[in-house]
Design an enzyme around this catalytic site. Structure first.
Site, mmCIF file in Angstrom:
data_model
loop_
_atom_site.group_PDB
_atom_site.id
_atom_site.type_symbol
_atom_site.label_atom_id
_atom_site.label_comp_id
_atom_site.label_asym_id
_atom_site.label_seq_id
_atom_site.Cartn_x
_atom_site.Cartn_y
_atom_site.Cartn_z
ATOM 1 C CB SER A 1 44.219 58.674 -5.178
ATOM 2 O OG SER A 1 44.954 59.852 -5.298
ATOM 3 C CG ASP B 1 49.225 57.754 -0.022
ATOM 4 O OD1 ASP B 1 49.861 58.233 -0.474
ATOM 5 O OD2 ASP B 1 48.438 57.248 0.317
ATOM 6 C CG HIS C 1 49.059 57.666 -3.570
ATOM 7 N ND1 HIS C 1 48.333 57.623 -2.508
ATOM 8 C CD2 HIS C 1 48.952 58.266 -4.825
ATOM 9 C CE1 HIS C 1 47.267 57.789 -3.273
ATOM 10 N NE2 HIS C 1 47.538 57.671 -4.660
#
Length: 539
Positions: free
Chosen positions: A248, A480, A508
């Site tokens: 991320s 995602d 995710h």
């Protein structure tokens, strides 16, 4: 301002049991960080860009370390036990201001679990779970140190460093817990001028609190500075190249490192990639669309289940969304009890965050159905509140980690604010509501927090090319809800040595989420240095 969330610390990649959805991530209060949201789009989704991508590319730093920085690069870490069996910790120093190293230092917390063998040691593998604001040290100790593949932990020292401003390192603080409770309950879908003024006042109070409590740090918590800290750590660990797995926001941090130090790139995995070329406004629009896509996936699944409170078999995602939106409007008019010892009730803002929290991992969908059923049919908001608390990293004693404060501090420094005031948000509402009829209005207003930030941004949108770097693996998940797949595609086109690895699925990030194909490709790369074929797809 956008919220960037990191991967979850659990062996199955589903929610941990502490609170239903405890994440070691970045996340952020929708208010605090604006929206930690980073969203997903299906491969066929085409949403017109409203702003062009940045033309400027991040410039590499000189190869030679400036003599004035040598004392930092030559530190000798004093490793010690840190209370968790099998781990050791130390503290490093980095210049608070790289342009003026004599101005003082910032303290950085580091933890590691040494390679267990057998096999030839491959050096250190630095891990970052995302954020900005997620504690890498906690992630290593609570998950990665015991949950990483045995073949990886046998040959790498697993290492984590909390970035400047975060958790165990010198940390940004903004509000006390009581004020933070008030802040998270602020209505972020204002219906009139009075409610708009209240929201702006909440943003101002949050920003002023950060300015008062973190004045020394606030100008020096950018991603570029954190990436330079990583190079000091690399040298202190004795590694000629940096090996790294970032998720991320951790992908932005890792890509920034590659852009600044391309000749020092070892084996880099960027999972759930961000696109550094986007403005904050465009990023938020993309994220908003991504959460809509994630919600549609949830809706399609929900109506197939007997306990779905938002519609039965045959109901369309739009009909499910209309039911949820009606429920949010009801909470906006009248909150419901939660049984919270501090008297908190479930209003629209906390309920929305609870739903968004469950969008990050499909294994949380059964819990979300149960939470919505309790709130909608039994007037009991306790489970949705627990989901929201896990997102904000609020523990059972009412204490918040510094996740939200660091998240806002880094985001507001890295990019100019998307909007200067409420009037510009109002003008943007049609675009955000088109991107997501369910979440768009709230996410639009959540872009406003950086408008009142007490320090000016030092970053701008830019491309990262990292010319001359060794192969870098960029991983994208097609649906995602936190980092849109298109971002991985864009970053892989920018990085000169990128190999794009695609996971066709929900949730995710992709590594350690159940795909043997993804795990095998990444493990092979980390152990042998052989990257996947560019464009490889897994399910």
């Amino acid at each position: 301002m956008h919220i960037r969330r990191a991967l979850r610390p659990n062996s199955s990649r589903g929610p941990r049991p502490r609170t239903p959805l405890r994440a070691a991530r970045a996340g952020g209060t929708l208010l605090a960080a604006a929206a930690l949201l980073v969203s997903a789009c299906t491969p066929g989704t085409t949403q017109r860009r409203t702003e062009p991508a940045a033309d400027a590319a991040l410039a590499a730093l000189p190869r030679a370390t400036p003599p004035i920085l040598s004392p930092y690069y030559e530190q000798k870490p004093a490793w010690r036990s840190c209370g968790v069996p099998g781990f050791e910790c130390t503290t490093l120093k980095a210049p608070l201001d790289y342009d003026r190293p004599a101005a003082g230092d910032v303290r950085l917390a580091v933890a590691r679990k040494k390679a267990s063998g057998p096999g030839k040691r491959l050096g250190s593998l630095l891990l970052n779970p995302g954020g900005p604001g997620g504690s890498a040290v906690a992630y290593l100790q609570q998950y990665a140190g015991v949950g990483y593949p045995a073949e990886i932990s046998a040959r790498y020292d697993l290492v984590a460093m909390d970035p400047r401003g975060v958790s165990r390192s010198e940390a940004v603080q903004c509000l006390d817990d009581r004020d933070m409770d008030t802040y998270t309950q602020t209505d972020f879908t204002p219906d009139d001028g009075k409610e708009t003024d209240a929201l702006v006042a909440a943003y101002r109070k949050f920003a002023e609190g950060c300015g008062a409590r973190a004045a020394r740090l606030l100008r020096h918590v950018s991603t570029a500075e954190a990436a330079r800290d990583m190079d000091i750590l690399r040298a202190v660990l004795g590694d000629g190249k940096l090996n790294y797995v970032g998720a991320s926001y951790g992908t932005f941090l890792g890509a920034t490192y590659a852009g600044l130090f391309p000749d020092r790139v070892g084996r880099l995995v960027l999972d759930g990639a961000m696109d550094p070329s986007l403005s904050a406004r465009q990023m938020n629009l993309d994220q908003t669309a991504g959460f809509e896509e994630a919600f549609k996936s949830f809706a399609k699944d929900c109506v197939q289940q007997s306990d779905c409170p938002l519609g039965g078999r045959g109901a369309t995602p739009k009909q499910v969304g209309d039911q949820l939106a009606a429920f949010f409007r009801k909470l906006d008019a009248r909150s419901i009890p939660t049984g919270d010892a501090g008297g908190r009730r479930l209003g629209e803002s906390l309920a929305t965050i609870g739903v968004i929290a469950a969008m990050y991992d499909q294994s949380a969908w059964p819990q979300l159905r149960s939470a919505l059923a309790s709130a909608m049919k039994k007037n009991d908001g306790s489970t949705l509140l627990a989901l929201s608390d896990s997102y904000y990293e609020r523990d059972s004693g009412g204490h918040y980690s510094n996740l939200m404060y660091a998240n806002a501090a880094v985001n507001c420094l890295d990019l100019p604010a998307p909007f200067a005031g409420p009037e510009q948000v109002e003008e943007s509402l049609p675009a955000f509501e088109k991107a997501s009829p369910v979440f768009g209005r709230g996410l639009a207003w959540n872009t406003l927090n950086c408008a009142y930030w007490p320090v000016q941004p030092t970053g701008r949108p830019h491309r990262i090319e990292a010319k001359g770097a060794a192969p870098i693996v960029v991983v994208g998940t097609t649906r995602d809800p936190a980092t849109p797949y298109r971002w991985a595609q864009s970053l892989s086109r920018q990085l000169s040595s990128a190999r794009l690895l695609t996971y066709d699925g929900d949730g995710h990030t992709a590594y350690r989420r159940g795909s043997r194909c993804i795990d095998s490709e990444i493990n092979t790369y980390l152990l042998r240095g052989t990257p996947p074929t560019n464009g490889k797809r897994c399910s």
